[in-house]
Enzyme design. Structure first.
Site, PDB file in Angstrom:
ATOM      1  N   GLU A 339    -116.607 -33.781  35.628  1.00  6.36           N
ATOM      2  CA  GLU A 339    -114.843 -33.517  36.004  1.00  6.36           C
ATOM      3  C   GLU A 339    -114.511 -35.731  37.039  1.00  6.36           C
ATOM      4  OE1 GLU A 339    -114.317 -30.262  37.353  1.00  6.36           O
ATOM      5  OE2 GLU A 339    -114.446 -28.921  35.149  1.00  6.36           O
ATOM      6  N   ASP A 363    -119.474 -25.617  40.549  1.00  6.66           N
ATOM      7  CA  ASP A 363    -117.770 -24.995  40.923  1.00  6.66           C
ATOM      8  C   ASP A 363    -118.086 -23.896  42.107  1.00  6.66           C
ATOM      9  OD1 ASP A 363    -116.837 -26.486  39.210  1.00  6.66           O
ATOM     10  OD2 ASP A 363    -116.081 -24.682  38.393  1.00  6.66           O
ATOM     11  N   HIS A 529    -115.894 -27.848  44.442  1.00  9.15           N
ATOM     12  CA  HIS A 529    -116.640 -28.168  44.049  1.00  9.15           C
ATOM     13  C   HIS A 529    -117.546 -27.620  45.264  1.00  9.15           C
ATOM     14  CE1 HIS A 529    -115.229 -30.189  40.322  1.00  9.15           C
ATOM     15  NE2 HIS A 529    -115.720 -28.648  39.181  1.00  9.15           N
TER      16      HIS A 529
END
Length: 592
Positions: A339, A363, A529
């Site tokens: 991401e 995550d 994260h």
């Protein structure tokens, strides 16, 4: 292809001496230069760059007794590519005349603890000079008095020498390199809004960005190594086992479509690597500009959603780049963020440069209390997981090393690539399944990486955050991976997405503040994260953060492992965390 463009940074060793002739300097020459040579030998035996290359030391041509020899040494270090400096001495020297004045390189001073000549007096004097001139330096002073004939390096000095050097080499390795973003912001995640000011002022790095359409251009125009692609395809067919398909039968892709997706994501992986590092093979094919790459030491891919709503996702690409091996064999891992969360990508880079190991991108998904586990699974937690745990799970990718199938002394580990065996890479692959992407998340298809990390590994989770009005801060949590019985793990994994990689993490608790309990760690974590590195490297991260003038917002590092420049104590020795913030603000980022 290497992550390193140009010369690797070297360690400069500066033997400082009392410059008074007619007896004093002459009596100290052998001992002083002997200290420098002993440190150089120690570093040669105990340090490597993250690409496996040995670390080189450059010793001053002469002992440094005054400003002229200091200037000669500085010129030599500039020619030789020195990225950090260590001054060593057993005696009194003229501090302001012999000190390292380069404001851009990390510096430390080892003052020999001996009674015959006052090395400790010089250490205190020259550190005071560094602090007065705004050039923070790390002070190293052995716990026990040594005899002048003792050329050994005591264990406590060794520890600080290594802690300083690892962090200093990381600082030097980042300088002049790039972070490459492929695409932009992913799903509104602010961490993927790359901040060039932070990269430039704090790390000395550039921000480079290419549009995701570059994947398509290079595929359509054949800007990739076709021979390597065929080799990669054979490797994938032989070693990458497909796993669980969660899509309903009426939505599942045909075998023909899945085979096409495999070819597509293999090309994506090669192209992303070439964009970062360059590839001489492209020059041979007539693509000279593309052959150069972007001089990137870390990167990231936006992916969701503009890309993944139509094209195969980047899960396989991110997994392979972050791993310590691929179809070309065992090699250095590439820090590459899901991401395009560049703050987590840089956190991964910190861990990689300090350890040489692959990093797990996750995550920080959820905290599971013992009570919640009992309610959902009907079973009670025991052993290391008994206080509860944090479920680390990424949306479809993380390094294959994260399976924990490598071993050190019979225990699971993540190892520097030069220690990994072919048998271990095989075990990592056998422990992994590549599941067809869940189409409700990834409409364009692709394959997600699926495994469960082995328990029993010491790990450190870290995360950089940018705070308005404050700047960057670093969070650090040392702890352990844990194994869970299947009766507990499966129901919990199935509540999220069983096609994604899972790590069960229990931080080491202190009983107070953010580390009062596992819930508090989760509740205080500053973003969605985390970067997970093998080993308890929190002390090394704190040393690196101090060099970069990045304060540490929370940590559970033992006090004896905290090593910062001597100036930090002047900002409040009885309030070390507050002192860290004040010192970082006072001295400011290295590069302006």
């Amino acid at each position: 292809m290497s992550l390193k463009n140009g010369c690797l940074p070297k360690i400069g060793i500066r033997p400082a001496i009392d410059g008074r002739r007619r007896g004093i300097r002459e009596s100290l020459e052998d001992q002083t230069m002997g200290m420098a040579k002993a440190v150089a030998e120690f570093y040669a035996q105990n340090l490597r760059h993250s690409d496996g290359s040995p670390v080189e030391c450059v010793i001053a041509d002469t002992c440094i007794g005054g400003v002229a020899e200091a200037a000669q040494t500085a010129a030599k270090f500039a020619r030789e590519g020195v990225g950090l400096s260590l001054t060593v001495t057993p005696c009194w020297c003229y501090g302001a005349e012999t000190m390292d004045m380069d404001p851009l390189i990390p510096k430390a001073v080892w003052g020999f603890n001996g009674t015959e000549r006052p090395g400790a007096v010089y250490l205190a004097s020259v550190l005071a000079a560094h602090n007065q001139k705004g050039l923070p330096a790390f002070g190293i002073y052995g716990h026990d008095v040594q005899d002048p004939s003792d050329r050994s390096i005591p264990p406590d000095v060794q520890e600080k020498l290594l802690q300083f050097a690892k962090a200093g080499l990381a600082v030097a390795a980042m300088r002049g390199r790039s972070y490459l973003a492929i695409g932009g912001m992913s799903m509104g995640i602010a961490g993927s809004i790359v901040n060039p000011d932070f990269l430039e002022r704090f790390l000395g790095m550039r921000y480079e960005m290419v549009d995701s359409s570059e994947f398509l251009r290079r595929m359509e125009e054949g800007i990739y190594d076709r021979e390597e692609f065929e080799r990669a395809l054979r490797w994938v067919k032989a070693h990458c086992q497909e796993g669980l398909e969660r899509n309903p039968a009426e939505r599942r892709s045909s075998r023909e479509r899945k085979d096409w997706e495999w070819e597509f994501i293999i090309k994506m992986t090669m192209i992303a690597r070439d964009l970062m590092l360059g590839n001489p093979k492209l020059g041979e094919l007539g693509f000279g500009e593309e052959a150069l790459g972007h001089n990137a030491i870390a990167g990231g891919f936006q992916g969701q959603r503009q890309w993944t709503d139509h094209f195969p996702n980047g899960d396989f690409m991110e997994t392979i780049l972050n791993s310590s091996f691929d179809w070309n064999g065992i090699r250095e891992a590439i820090s590459f963020a899901t991401e395009n969360d560049f703050l987590n990508g840089i956190s991964m880079l910190f861990g990689h440069l300090l350890t040489g190991t692959a990093q797990i991108f996750s995550d920080v998904r959820s905290y599971w209390s013992p009570e919640a586990v009992k309610r959902v699974t009907g079973h009670e937690l025991s052993g290391p997981a008994s206080p509860g745990f944090i479920h680390l799970i990424n949306s479809g990718s993380t390094a294959l090393d994260g399976t924990g199938q490598q071993e050190r002394n019979g225990k699971p580990a993540l190892k520097p690539f030069w220690e990994i065996t072919e048998a271990e890479t095989k075990r990592c692959l056998e422990a992994t399944r590549f599941c067809p992407a869940v189409l409700e998340y990834f409409r364009g298809g692709g394959f997600s990486t699926t495994f469960e990390t082995r328990g029993g590994m010491p790990v450190t989770m870290s995360r950089l955050n940018l705070i308005h009005g404050l700047g960057p801060v670093l969070q650090i949590a040392e702890g352990y991976t844990v194994d869970l019985p299947v009766a507990i793990s499966r129901p919990i994994i199935d509540r999220t997405d069983p096609t994604w990689p899972t790590t069960w993490f229990v931080p080491r608790l202190t009983g107070s503040g953010p580390f009062k309990d596992v819930y508090s760690v989760m509740n205080h974590w500053g973003a969605n994260h985390g970067a997970i590195s093998y080993g308890h490297i929190g002390g090394d991260l704190m040393t690196l953060a101090a060099m970069l003038r990045i304060p540490v917002a929370l940590h559970n590092v033992p006090e004896e492992r905290i090593f910062r420049p001597s100036a930090w104590g002047a900002f409040g020795a009885q309030d070390p965390q507050g002192a860290d913030y004040r010192a970082c603000q006072n001295f400011g980022p290295i590069y302006g």
